[in-house]
Scaffold this motif. Sequence first.
Motif, PDB file in Angstrom:
ATOM      1  N   GLU A  24       0.845  -1.190   0.000  1.00  5.82           N
ATOM      2  CA  GLU A  24       0.000   0.000   0.000  1.00  5.82           C
ATOM      3  C   GLU A  24       0.879   1.238   0.000  1.00  5.82           C
ATOM      4  O   GLU A  24       1.865   1.310   0.746  1.00  5.82           O
ATOM      5  CB  GLU A  24      -0.904   0.017   1.234  1.00  5.82           C
ATOM      6  CG  GLU A  24      -2.014  -1.017   1.200  1.00  5.82           C
ATOM      7  CD  GLU A  24      -3.039  -0.724   0.115  1.00  5.82           C
ATOM      8  OE1 GLU A  24      -3.281   0.472  -0.177  1.00  5.82           O
ATOM      9  OE2 GLU A  24      -3.583  -1.688  -0.454  1.00  5.82           O
ATOM     10  N   PRO A  25       0.574   2.237  -0.817  1.00  3.08           N
ATOM     11  CA  PRO A  25       1.361   3.475  -0.789  1.00  3.08           C
ATOM     12  C   PRO A  25       1.118   4.252   0.497  1.00  3.08           C
ATOM     13  O   PRO A  25       0.046   4.138   1.111  1.00  3.08           O
ATOM     14  CB  PRO A  25       0.856   4.244  -2.014  1.00  3.08           C
ATOM     15  CG  PRO A  25      -0.534   3.741  -2.236  1.00  3.08           C
ATOM     16  CD  PRO A  25      -0.522   2.295  -1.804  1.00  3.08           C
ATOM     17  N   ASP A  26       2.108   5.028   0.919  1.00  5.70           N
ATOM     18  CA  ASP A  26       1.911   5.899   2.079  1.00  5.70           C
ATOM     19  C   ASP A  26       0.933   7.023   1.746  1.00  5.70           C
ATOM     20  O   ASP A  26       0.140   7.442   2.592  1.00  5.70           O
ATOM     21  CB  ASP A  26       3.253   6.496   2.516  1.00  5.70           C
ATOM     22  CG  ASP A  26       4.247   5.434   2.935  1.00  5.70           C
ATOM     23  OD1 ASP A  26       3.802   4.338   3.337  1.00  5.70           O
ATOM     24  OD2 ASP A  26       5.469   5.686   2.844  1.00  5.70           O
ATOM     25  N   ARG A  27       1.043   7.516   0.518  1.00  6.07           N
ATOM     26  CA  ARG A  27       0.129   8.554   0.033  1.00  6.07           C
ATOM     27  C   ARG A  27      -0.194   8.258  -1.416  1.00  6.07           C
ATOM     28  O   ARG A  27       0.549   7.580  -2.120  1.00  6.07           O
ATOM     29  CB  ARG A  27       0.767   9.950   0.131  1.00  6.07           C
ATOM     30  CG  ARG A  27       1.022  10.433   1.538  1.00  6.07           C
ATOM     31  CD  ARG A  27       1.408  11.915   1.554  1.00  6.07           C
ATOM     32  NE  ARG A  27       2.603  12.166   0.745  1.00  6.07           N
ATOM     33  CZ  ARG A  27       3.842  11.994   1.195  1.00  6.07           C
ATOM     34  NH1 ARG A  27       4.048  11.563   2.424  1.00  6.07           N
ATOM     35  NH2 ARG A  27       4.883  12.245   0.424  1.00  6.07           N
ATOM     36  N   GLY A  28      -1.308   8.813  -1.880  1.00  4.88           N
ATOM     37  CA  GLY A  28      -1.705   8.628  -3.265  1.00  4.88           C
ATOM     38  C   GLY A  28      -2.591   7.417  -3.453  1.00  4.88           C
ATOM     39  O   GLY A  28      -2.856   6.648  -2.523  1.00  4.88           O
ATOM     40  N   THR A  29      -3.061   7.242  -4.681  1.00  2.96           N
ATOM     41  CA  THR A  29      -3.989   6.158  -4.994  1.00  2.96           C
ATOM     42  C   THR A  29      -3.510   5.380  -6.215  1.00  2.96           C
ATOM     43  O   THR A  29      -2.828   5.921  -7.095  1.00  2.96           O
ATOM     44  CB  THR A  29      -5.396   6.695  -5.263  1.00  2.96           C
ATOM     45  OG1 THR A  29      -5.343   7.622  -6.372  1.00  2.96           O
ATOM     46  CG2 THR A  29      -5.968   7.386  -4.044  1.00  2.96           C
ATOM     47  N   ILE A  30      -3.909   4.103  -6.257  1.00  2.00           N
ATOM     48  CA  ILE A  30      -3.596   3.230  -7.392  1.00  2.00           C
ATOM     49  C   ILE A  30      -4.894   2.565  -7.835  1.00  2.00           C
ATOM     50  O   ILE A  30      -5.640   2.023  -7.019  1.00  2.00           O
ATOM     51  CB  ILE A  30      -2.555   2.164  -7.013  1.00  2.00           C
ATOM     52  CG1 ILE A  30      -1.221   2.839  -6.680  1.00  2.00           C
ATOM     53  CG2 ILE A  30      -2.361   1.165  -8.162  1.00  2.00           C
ATOM     54  CD1 ILE A  30      -0.160   1.888  -6.182  1.00  2.00           C
ATOM     55  N   ARG A  31      -5.152   2.623  -9.132  1.00  2.00           N
ATOM     56  CA  ARG A  31      -6.375   2.036  -9.686  1.00  2.00           C
ATOM     57  C   ARG A  31      -5.993   0.969 -10.698  1.00  2.00           C
ATOM     58  O   ARG A  31      -5.054   1.140 -11.489  1.00  2.00           O
ATOM     59  CB  ARG A  31      -7.216   3.131 -10.355  1.00  2.00           C
ATOM     60  CG  ARG A  31      -8.562   2.651 -10.860  1.00  2.00           C
ATOM     61  CD  ARG A  31      -9.489   3.831 -11.078  1.00  2.00           C
ATOM     62  NE  ARG A  31      -9.035   4.718 -12.139  1.00  2.00           N
ATOM     63  CZ  ARG A  31      -9.482   4.664 -13.399  1.00  2.00           C
ATOM     64  NH1 ARG A  31     -10.390   3.763 -13.746  1.00  2.00           N
ATOM     65  NH2 ARG A  31      -9.053   5.516 -14.305  1.00  2.00           N
ATOM     66  N   HIS A  32      -6.693  -0.162 -10.678  1.00  2.00           N
ATOM     67  CA  HIS A  32      -6.469  -1.256 -11.618  1.00  2.00           C
ATOM     68  C   HIS A  32      -7.544  -1.246 -12.690  1.00  2.00           C
ATOM     69  O   HIS A  32      -8.718  -0.944 -12.417  1.00  2.00           O
ATOM     70  CB  HIS A  32      -6.484  -2.606 -10.899  1.00  2.00           C
ATOM     71  CG  HIS A  32      -5.299  -2.826 -10.022  1.00  2.00           C
ATOM     72  ND1 HIS A  32      -5.116  -3.966  -9.277  1.00  2.00           N
ATOM     73  CD2 HIS A  32      -4.212  -2.054  -9.777  1.00  2.00           C
ATOM     74  CE1 HIS A  32      -3.974  -3.888  -8.608  1.00  2.00           C
ATOM     75  NE2 HIS A  32      -3.420  -2.722  -8.891  1.00  2.00           N
ATOM     76  N   GLY A  33      -7.155  -1.625 -13.894  1.00  2.00           N
ATOM     77  CA  GLY A  33      -8.115  -1.721 -14.976  1.00  2.00           C
ATOM     78  C   GLY A  33      -8.923  -3.004 -14.902  1.00  2.00           C
ATOM     79  O   GLY A  33      -8.779  -3.817 -13.980  1.00  2.00           O
ATOM     80  N   ALA A  34      -9.752  -3.218 -15.907  1.00  2.00           N
ATOM     81  CA  ALA A  34     -10.651  -4.374 -15.935  1.00  2.00           C
ATOM     82  C   ALA A  34      -9.980  -5.571 -16.596  1.00  2.00           C
ATOM     83  O   ALA A  34      -9.094  -5.431 -17.443  1.00  2.00           O
ATOM     84  CB  ALA A  34     -11.926  -4.009 -16.695  1.00  2.00           C
TER      85      ALA A  34
END
Length: 680
Positions: A390-400
């Motif tokens: 998990e990042p300390d800050r920020g976001t990660i999005r996965h595709g389909a």
Amino acid sequence: MPLLTLDNVSLAFGHLPLFEAANLQIDAGERIALIGRNGSGKSSLLKVISGEMPPDGGTVWRAPAVRVARLDQDVSASARSATARSRQSSKSDGGPLVGTWTVFEEISDGLGELGALVADYHHAAVRVAEEADEKALEHLASVQHQLEERDGWRLEQKVELVISRLGLPADRPVGELSGGWRRRALLGKALVSEPDILLLDEPTNHLDIDAIRWLEEYLASFTGALLFVTHDRAFLSALATRIVELDRGTLSSWPGRYESYLEKKAEALENEARDLARLDKKLAQEEAWLRQGIKARRTRNEGRVKALMNLRAERAAYRAQSGNVRLGLDSSATSGKLVFEADRISKSFGGVPVIREFSIRVHRGDRIGLIGPNGSGKSTLLRLLLGELEPDRGTIRHGARLQVAYFDQQREQLDPEATVADSVNEGNTTVVINGEPRHIIGYLADFLFPRERAVSRVKSLSGGERNRLLLARLFAKPANVLVLDEPTNDLDIETLELLEELIADFNGTVLLVSHDRVFLDRIVTSTLAFEGDGQVVEYVGGWQDYLRQAGTRLARRSLGEGGGSGSEARGSRSGTRDSERGARSDAGTEEGAAQGSPASAPRVLERKKLSYNEQRELEALPQKIEALEAEQDRLRQESESAEFYKESAEHIKTVLARLEEIGPEIESAIARWMELEERK
């Protein structure tokens, strides 16, 4: 005069010899690359040359007083010897108490008798820096005097240089190091020993690109003879002055560079195939003659029968080329257009930033290489994108519809107690490749695992075999995203080239961590460079493109132009990259963009969607670029023809002037297309 000669040397393990009747001469100043398939006997040959392993037959002659040093592959043996030396250490009068054998001591040990004195000086200097008492100063002065008397300063500086350039922790106990770092220490020990013959077995394994390039320069100036085994083709091409190949038990020498060897070897294999075809044809004819009727056999020529027996023996003794690894990916349904999206992610360990304010969009079909020093955060970024961290800050999005195949650098996916066959498909006896079921033994044969090897334990495999097993496991599963963390370690060159072809034909997305510069150039379309302090910058293209663009970027920064547009350093490719990352690529530091930077820092530019006219321009640019390239080809062919300079002076001048103009026009059109495509 030669330094070492092998005369009809043979060595066998099992029913087939590793090499037989091998002849080799090593002269001073030579840089010889030893190449061959995994398991062909290269490491054993190095041990025979160094005197650590006696041959079964033949003689090994060494010049009087010749000194040979070898990079030991067995790091566990090194750890045991380091522990033994540590136990023998004692506190000398005024000297340091060495509780464990340190990296500095391990490398200094390569200097022989003087190594102990160099290590003593290092520890005395450290003690003075920490305590600065009178007794410590007296001991330091005594050791310093001894070094001056024995001209030891040059060697002490050499040890310091090697430790620095290999990035080693000088005062850390060897026993605490991982296998990769221990190999670095052993490499340093071999380098400082200044032998007459230096034997290196895969010296680039576990080195980052900067360390590999330094090693190239260091070995290029080495005055002794060098014999090395490597799968790194750039390293091989840069250093080797002669290629020695171990192929099917035979040692052959090919003078010249690696590129020359490739041409001559291809020709030799064609000749060998023709000779074998002639032998098979003649054998078939003689077998037919022998099977004739009674009348023919009564009058047969006994000499001809004897010749047939000799032909049979010759054919039976022939060792065919080892089969090639047959690689194939089980294709999966395509993923969505967006594969991964990271938005201003940061990650630190122990307060040290590894990734800082990093944003990226990875789209279907992207092939992204990750480069940087060991420990800079490449594997961490992969694990963040995959959701393992998990990042300390920020976001990660996965595709389909993502189906990820992950090649782990540490080989943690393999159970050492499991069999090779059980490791591929969780104990199932069949695998399904592109809809077709295959028995696991037959599938493993494609990866050069015979039946007896397929039922053996993983712990008995060599490094190259474990890599092949991981590839077999990886490719047995459907995937549309390949994540490869150092897949090239321990692979022979032929398997490496086949892996390149496989990835090149893969129609999914590829994320690749590698220190193999040729591999990067042939695979990736953009490169993420880890440039320190958590900064990750994207460059278009592979390793050579990175070198050119990074040099330009650094030059701009040194001239105070770091806040420019920097389009060359942005990872623009078809259908990829958001404006945020494009601006971040040029920033001197991401932290400034995130927290409100001084006036000298570049601004994060907000890009607008394409206007109607820009959309029309984007649609027309491919045809424009194609027309310009066609015009360039036509003008080039005209200017190179024999009739060109018979034309009028005005026509010649016009054509040459247009040739000079058209190159920048093409580059400008491509740059504009990339810019618009990025904003699409």
